[in-house]
Structure formats: C-alpha cells, structure tokens
Write an enzyme that holds these catalytic residues in place. Structure first.
Site, short mmCIF file in Angstrom:
data_model
loop_
_atom_site.label_atom_id
_atom_site.label_comp_id
_atom_site.label_asym_id
_atom_site.label_seq_id
_atom_site.Cartn_x
_atom_site.Cartn_y
_atom_site.Cartn_z
N ASN A 1 -41.78 31.11 -27.70
CA ASN A 1 -40.72 30.42 -26.98
C ASN A 1 -41.07 30.54 -25.50
O ASN A 1 -40.60 31.41 -24.80
CB ASN A 1 -39.36 31.08 -27.29
CG ASN A 1 -38.16 30.34 -26.71
OD1 ASN A 1 -37.10 30.93 -26.53
ND2 ASN A 1 -38.31 29.07 -26.39
N ILE B 1 -34.63 36.81 -31.24
CA ILE B 1 -34.89 37.55 -30.01
C ILE B 1 -36.13 36.95 -29.35
O ILE B 1 -37.15 36.71 -30.01
CB ILE B 1 -35.12 39.05 -30.29
CG1 ILE B 1 -33.82 39.68 -30.79
CG2 ILE B 1 -35.63 39.76 -29.05
CD1 ILE B 1 -33.96 41.13 -31.17
N LYS B 2 -36.01 36.67 -28.07
CA LYS B 2 -37.17 36.27 -27.28
C LYS B 2 -37.62 37.52 -26.53
O LYS B 2 -36.95 37.99 -25.62
CB LYS B 2 -36.80 35.17 -26.30
CG LYS B 2 -37.98 34.72 -25.45
CD LYS B 2 -37.63 33.61 -24.49
CE LYS B 2 -38.88 33.22 -23.70
NZ LYS B 2 -38.57 32.25 -22.65
N GLU B 3 -38.75 38.05 -26.96
CA GLU B 3 -39.16 39.37 -26.49
C GLU B 3 -40.20 39.25 -25.40
O GLU B 3 -41.33 38.78 -25.65
CB GLU B 3 -39.70 40.18 -27.67
CG GLU B 3 -39.95 41.62 -27.34
CD GLU B 3 -38.75 42.29 -26.66
OE1 GLU B 3 -37.72 42.45 -27.30
OE2 GLU B 3 -38.88 42.60 -25.45
#
Lengths: 306, 306, 306, 306
Positions: B211, B166-168
């Site tokens: 990221n 997951i890119k939060e």
C-alpha cells in the site's frame, strides 16, 4: 474600536466552546465575545491553539468566525487563526476569514523536513498577496517547531507590508522583543503570548500588549495601562498577585482555561475535544482554591475590579 | 474487485495532481485512477502523505474523493486517508468519505504532548463506531511521531473489528510484521509501504502486499504474484532490478514520484503544493537516466511488461 | 597511504566490537583494522555512530583510538569521531585523539534549544584552532537534528581551513553534494555516507567517495574505481547487485552490520551495547539468505573479488 | 545529615562554575557547597542539566564529584547525576561516583529510536544491580524525550528497591505526583523540580520537597517547612512573593541562575560553557531590578531571612 494604534493593547485568544457531544457551542462563543467586548479589550482572536483549531473541520472553523464577527456587531476587531501546512490552503482559510468579516489573520509558519527561511518568507508573502486585511505573524516554536530568526522576521516586516504585528512567543521572549524592536525600520506592535507567563518582563522589554488566552483579560488590560502610564510598580504588583494563576493556567492543554471560562459563566461547559484532555477533579479543586485565594469573594462572572 | 481477500495485494497510493496554479487537476486524477484500474491493482488509496492531503482544504479533499470514486465506476475499492489531529474531525472526514463512496479509510494516530496508548485506542474506536466501512490502520512513526507498540496494535485489532488491515511502516518493518502476524487472533492483512523500500524482506516476513506510492505498481503486483506462487527467486530478481528506482523515488518529498507519473503520461504536470519542493533539473536528469537504464526503450505510458 | 588526494576514496566506519559482557573487544578491533588495511582502503574511521561512541566512557574511547592506530602501524589514516555536546569537551576529545595518533577528527554539530548558525560555526572554529590535524565535517541531520545550510557549510570551508572534507548525509544527498561542489572556492572532497544507500547517485553528483559503515568496503572501492574511470555502467551494475544488502544493512541500529562483520570473521561476537538492540533470529536468517543470494558460495572472511 | 527521612526536603541542584577559559572553578564549587550546607539543606545534587554535565569530559565530572564530597566533609549527602546514553557507561559513571563518596545517583532514561518501556526498566535495573547506593529516578521528558508512564514508574519502584526517590518533572507535575503517590506500594519520596515553577501546587499534590536549581534554596526550605506544618497560607505567601523570580530564572539555559549565584558571592563568574548562551546585559539588568524589588536592601551573599 481601539483608540490606540492597531494591535496595541490586549487581544484575548478565545477558546472554542463545545457541547458534551463535542459539537461547537456557538451560543457560548457569542456570549464570551460580548463579555470581552464589554471589558473593553482591543480585539479578540479566535481559532488559535487555545481555540483547538487543529481539531476542527473547515466548515466548523467558518461557523466560529461567523459567530464571533456577528457577536461583535462590527464594533471589535476579530483576528482569525488561519495557519495551514499548505500555503495555498492557508491562503484559502485567510480569504474565507476575510469574507466573513475578520479584521486580521494570525499565522504561524509551517515546519518542513529541511528548514528554509526562504520558504517561510514565501509562505507569508503568498498569503499577504491574496488578502487585503493585516497579518499577525505568530512566532511560537514550541508548537510549530519553526525557529524564525530575528533577521528573517525583520525581512518579513520590511518586505511584506501586510504584516501588521508580531506575536512573540519564542523563548526567551524579552530578549527577542528587544532585538526585534531595535531592528525594525517599519515599526509594528509586538504582542506577547504564552498565557502572559512573562508579562511583566515582556512589557519592560517593549512589548505593546498581550495576545493570549489568560482568562482574566482585565488583569492584562490593567498591566498594559500601568505600563503605558509608566507605573511599573503597579505592573509588578498586578503581575505578582496573579502570577500563581497565570502559571497554573499555562500548563499544557486547554482544559484549565476552559474551566475558568466556565466558572466565569462564559461557556456552558468545559469540554475539550478528544484527544485533548479534560481537567481532572483534583486539578479542578486546586484551581478553585487558587481562585479563592487570589480573588476572595469575587463574583467571577463579572469583570474583576482591580 | 479483487478476488483475493480484501486488502491483500497491491493498493497504490495516488498523488494528487495539481495545475501550475496549484489547483487540483481532477482530470489527471481520473486518468491516473483509470490507468491503475487497467493495471489490475486491488484498489487505490487517495489523500495519503503522497496525496499532499495535509496541504488541502476539506472541500478540495472531497473533490478528490468524488473524482476518484467516479473514475473507478464502482469497480475498484477506493481507500481514503482521513487522519486528523482531532478525533471528531477525523470521524467527520471519514463519514464524508463513506458518503462519497469510499470503500475504506486509512488512518494514522495523532501525537499528543503526553503519549497515551489509551487515547490512540479511543481515537480509532470512536471513528470505527461512527462509520460502516473498514479502517486501514497506518503505522508510520516517521510522519506521525506516534509509536504504536505491537500489543497496542493487537489490542486494536481484537477490540475494534472494523480495523481490516494494517499498513506497516515502522522500522524495522519485517520484524514488526512478523510480531504482528504471530500475535493476531483475528487475522487481517498486513501491507507494507515506504515506497516498497523493504519490499522483498517484508514479503518474506509475511506481508500480504503493498500500500504505497511506487509509481510502477505493476512491479509490485509481479512481486506479490511471485511471492504467492512461492517463487522467491523471482521476487528477488524483480526487487533487485527495480531497487535503484525504488531507492531514488523514496527520497523525502513527493516531487520525484510526480515526475515519474508525468513521464508515464498520467498527470499533466508535476507541480507540488508549496511549501513542498519540486524536482530540481539535475535530479530530473538523474531520474531520466535511471529509467533509461532500468527500462531501456520502454514506453512508460503503457503498463510495463515484466 | 592513499595516492589520491586525502579524503578521496573509501574510508570505512568501523563498528566497536564488544565481548558478551559489553567490554570492548580490542583484539577484534585490531583484526578488523588490519583486514581493512589489507583491502586497500584509503583510511578508517572509528567512534562514529556505528562505533557506538555515544555509549562509551571517555577512557574506553581512548582505548579504541589507541588500538586502531597501533593496528595500522602508522600506514593508514585513522579518523576519530570526537563530537560532544560541549565545545570545549569536543576539543578535549579531539586533542586526545591527535595525541594518540589520529590522522583527522570527524565532527558533527550540536543541537541547541535555539538553532544558531553562528554557534555551529564557532564550535567548529574553536576545535579547529586547538588542534593541528584535519577535520571531517559530518552533516547528518537525522542523528544531530542540526540542519547546516549550504551557505553555512561553504562559510565554514572558507573560513576554517582545517576542515578538509565533508561527510554529506543530509537528504537529498545528491542535490546537496551538487550545491556544495558548485559553491566551493576552496575545493575539498565530499564523501557520502548513509551506508552507501545513495551511492550511485551521489557519485554521479560528484561525491569523491564513501565514509560509511557498509560491511563490504571492497564493493565501494570498486564503485569509486569505476566512477573514476568513467565506467558508469559498471558503477550501476555494482550498485544494483549489492543494493538489496545495502538497503537491508542500513536499517536503524548497528546489529545487522555487526552480524555481517562476525560472519566475515572480523569480530568475535555481534554484541551491541544496551540499550541498543541486537539482531533478532529471524532477521539474522534473512540476512544469511540474502548474503547467499548475492554472494553465492563466497568465503566472506576473504576480500570479495568483483 | 537530614533528620527527616532520606530524600525528603530540599536538595539544591548545583551549577558547575567555570572560569573565563571554561575550565572548572572548583574553588567556587566548594564555596557553594559549604554555603548550601550552612543553609541546612538536606543534600545537594551535582552534574544535573544545570550542572552542564552534558558539556563535560568524564575526568572533569569526577573532579566535580570529588570536590563536592570533600567540601561537605561527609556531613551532607551528595547526589550525582550519572545519566548516559549507554547503560554500561551510566553504570560506570555511577560506580565512579559511589567510589568518590556520592550518597546517591540521579538518573534519567535514554531515548531510543523505538521507545521501549522494557529497555528503560532494564537500564535502571542494570545500574541498580551494579552499585550499592540509592538511585533518584528523574522523570523529565522535556530534556530526555522519554515519557515514563505511571505504571512503568510504579513497576520500577516495586521491582528495583534501590530506587529511593522520584524527581518528577513531567507536565502536569501535580497530576503525576498524585497518581504516583496513590499507586505506590513501597512509599518513596517524590521531589519536584523545574526550578520550583509549580512548587505550591506540587506540595499540595503531595510532593515531599524540591530537587531543583532555584538559587534561593532557603525559600524552598521555608515552603517545605510551612507545608509540613500545614500552614498552607504561608506556603502560598512565599510562593507568590518569589514566583516572579522563579519564572524569570527557569527560562531555558543556565545563564540566569549562574548570574544569581555570582551575585550571591558563591561563584566567581557566571561563565557558561559554549555552545550554551551567557546572560545578555539587558536580561542581567532585568534580573537585578527584579531582585531589588523582591528582596529590597537584602545582602544576597547571606542567607535570606524569611
């Protein structure tokens, strides 16, 4: 080809038919194009919002343009929606449409974090300078979140000759149509959209016709004909009779229109691309009842006689 | 290839370089990829927001993926942004990326008129079922206008095994990272983005890395290294030192990052595609002063030694 | 009273303290006002976004103004946020503030369905004509959804003499500050906000100070003092040291600031009015650690010595 | 008082009349209330969006409630819009309305930065626990930007007994009305709004009536009467006849409705509070022509006989 000046009259916006697996159904598309041509419309538009252009890959969009142009046999202008969030990409889509035989492109502006009239102007001018076919400037804040003021639109008209028509869908449409018509030094047609929701009022305000997806373009043609003849009572009669259908059909999404097109025998199925919603059974029943009430006994697969 | 588990660590998001005529500058792209590889990052991501993917045609996007994959020589995972407002089209972009050698795809959900968790779920599941590489689910309401709740994200993780990270980027990030980490039955890495704005706080909250497009990934690598070693004082020192640059750089738009990449010798020019804004001279001067202050005397074209 | 020209310097925006039952805690408010006065700030602002003005009844807002004015003993300017979605109501709130002793009002424009520079201008002019105290025009698109262009703001300055300062919070702030300063025929101060997030950069760009809720105004005072003295190295040192706290504090919502004010002994409790969110325990712990790291051993209840 | 169960039938939403100086014209308000009572409506609603509540001070809102309640002589339920961006303030407005004699309050949810069903639920529950009159829950995402799902609305109905009706204005309304009706364990009336735009379709879908500002409530009463009698052909006839007016009137803003109310002799002037727009002369002419066409020769100041 239309005998009235270009972009006057009725230019239906076509849905893009999809098979059950969501692949483009080009055969249905060609059939729909031929039907519209047979109705005597002034042109057609593909790849607008109703055409679900925003859910398609570039190569799928090209197939739609190619199919539509071929189906007209060169005898009917095909306007192609080529908006893109990047200016150069919008130009690329426009050039591709031109090469495939499009008669014009229909373009909406793009929202940026900081709204800028100048950048909207540059966007249109850059595209105009890279193509040789006309541009229909679409003003539809509900889908674009861009508010083009009357002065900006007039400046665009006056400085970018390639803009050949305005598709006006900013509320209240009649007021904006009047203001644009009053301010134009170079006169271009103004077409109304929004599923013909304000059709009577926009014709009264000076709209030159329709560029919208209402699934019975023959009704819109009759309204434009009556307006040109000055028979406003007939405009009103037509509008009032079909307005329940117009209202029902212009609800958000494309499912209801696709169901009507299916009932008219124009497309094989009413499939909408995910994540768009298809029509619910209860809504379909309501639609069928509504069609029965407004067009009792009519064969929907044939042009409606008005 | 990273020796830590997949999607832990630092995955820079790359800008897409453009020549002055806005054509893709693939040579600069390849140089940037090789530089990142040389830094020892765990992977790279192309065609995110910073990559101006939303301003590119499909064939241009393919050229970017092909170039990036080739430049890695297969030795570094390339994650490709393949979000699209249509599910089938997002799947098409994802399959194309896979065929071109992408190691994973990064995908945001799409806003619909009526928000629906179910449709967001279906969107991810449909894409997952049509590819064989992992998915990084990007949660960035600021650009998508979609708010994925913690229960929805956890359901996605548990029912769609292909989602691998997951890119939060939903504010407040640290709270959401904690809630996700606490709720996961299947553990996947959580990476923070937003230009590393909340880097220290998100690492403290359990983020597994970055990221994001901050133009000095070596700083982020040092922060992750310190965090893994439990040296939180060093994390704080690094974060504090570079935070003025992080703050300056994360301002809206991509122009500042492109200017830094240019100063680092990675891209030939800082051109941004219209209608995006380029960097203003006064802002460029501020940036140069800031770099001088934080990295006095440094040769920006070489990896920063920390 | 400030010896520098009006609206130069530091004007903290005050939170509105609430008891556990969400009733206004006027005692805490008065204590906070006296503390700020003791710091030597140039004035204070109540009933901004941080003041949760949008969650209060008119009579509660009046009580806040009355309390704040009384607590200053007339020795410190009190600016009162009086924005309202109706022009006449904004005027009414402004007149009430003036009668209660406000030194100025702070006003944001209101979003309408069709954006109109002319209506924004009329809104400010109408309020200006009905009061006899200055107006601080707040430019904060993130909360208002109104984008005031530089030409519009300059027109407002030149035609509405009562506008005495601009609170600039439109991204990128430094660029807009430069453009405004360059265009002003009548010079007025420009203050930056946004929790001081871009403090160094905005001072470099010509900002005359701060009008924001960062809970350590003494830091902002030191930055302004250093900037006035031309000691930009010290500006940078202060900014860098406190930036992690600035970043942490400016996260959405008012809970973190209220927690700091509570730790400083200024307000009895950190209660936020529903539906606003309070601080989560994990975020509170992060905040406490952060304060320990930046201000080790400091007695937060006393002015910070820098 | 209505003999049908509470919140079935027709509850017109009243405009707030203003004098040319924008002060409330309470005399016109009282006249309008008495006219509505004379029509036999089931109740009235004040201070909705049409009532320009968002442009009024609290004390002005109280004057409107007091006037409306007095004008009914206690013989007609008065529903009062009491939405507020703060829960406690919404409760305060609701309690004040109750004390002034309101029969019910009408409440919309409030948008927060991070959407949360739980906070929407708490907002309604908190208000419900502090008053002793019913709540009409208004579901109107176009003005609130809050999307209440069917499960959330059903949970609210089942856990907050004070919610006595739903005003459903989320598109597509007919589908949502069906889903709500199918899911209710405790049955409450569902009223449609949106200026009656989808009136026929929503009645077909199970709506129990209207809670909207269409300026000819007698038409809506006739439609509800026909629907109750199962005479759907008559529903359709009425809807079709008046739909052009319904469509024209529901355009954004309140100016057209105020002009009709003025033409009906109910309010002395059609003034809209700034920054709201008044009716343009050309639009007024269009409206007058439309009324002539639909109601030829009618005395608009008297109830329309259908």
């Amino acid at each position: 080809m239309a005998t009235t000046p270009y972009f006057h009259g009725v230019y239906p916006i076509l849905a893009t038919p999809f098979a059950d697996d969501e692949s483009p159904d080009l055969e249905s598309l060609a059939r729909m194009v031929r039907f519209m041509h047979g109705l005597g419309v002034d042109g057609i538009t593909v790849l607008g919002v109703l055409g679900e252009a925003n859910r398609m890959l570039d190569r799928e969009r090209e197939a739609v343009v190619r199919t539509a142009v071929q189906a007209t046999g060169g005898a009917l202008p095909v306007i192609v929606g080529t908006s893109h969030s990047g200016t150069r990409a919008a130009l690329g889509l426009s050039q591709a449409a031109q090469e495939l035989g499009a008669a014009a492109v229909m373009i909406t502006p793009q929202a940026e974090a900081v709204p800028s009239d100048e950048r909207v102007f540059e966007y249109y001018r850059t595209i105009a300078e890279g193509i040789s076919i006309p541009i229909v400037a679409q003003d539809h804040p509900a889908s674009t979140a861009v508010h083009m003021s009357v002065p900006l639109l007039l400046r665009m008209l006056h400085e970018i000759p390639r803009i050949a028509a305005i598709k006006e869908e900013a509320l209240p449409t009649a007021s904006k149509i009047r203001a644009l018509a009053a301010g134009m030094q170079r006169k271009v047609p103004i077409l109304t959209g929004l599923g013909a929701l304000y059709g009577q009022f926009d014709l009264e305000a000076g709209s030159d016709g329709f560029n919208t997806g209402f699934a019975f373009p023959e009704v819109l043609m009759a309204m434009v004909g009556a307006a040109r003849a000055g028979d406003w009572a007939h405009v009103r009669t037509l509008y009032t009779r079909f307005l329940p259908l117009i209202v029902f059909e212009q609800q958000p999404g494309v499912a209801i229109r696709k169901e009507i097109l299916r009932l008219r025998g124009l497309i094989a199925g009413a499939r909408v691309r995910h994540p768009g919603a298809g029509i619910q059974p209860a809504a379909a029943r309501q639609l069928h009842d509504l069609l029965d009430a407004i067009l009792p006994g009519a064969d929907l697969t044939r042009p409606i006689v008005l």
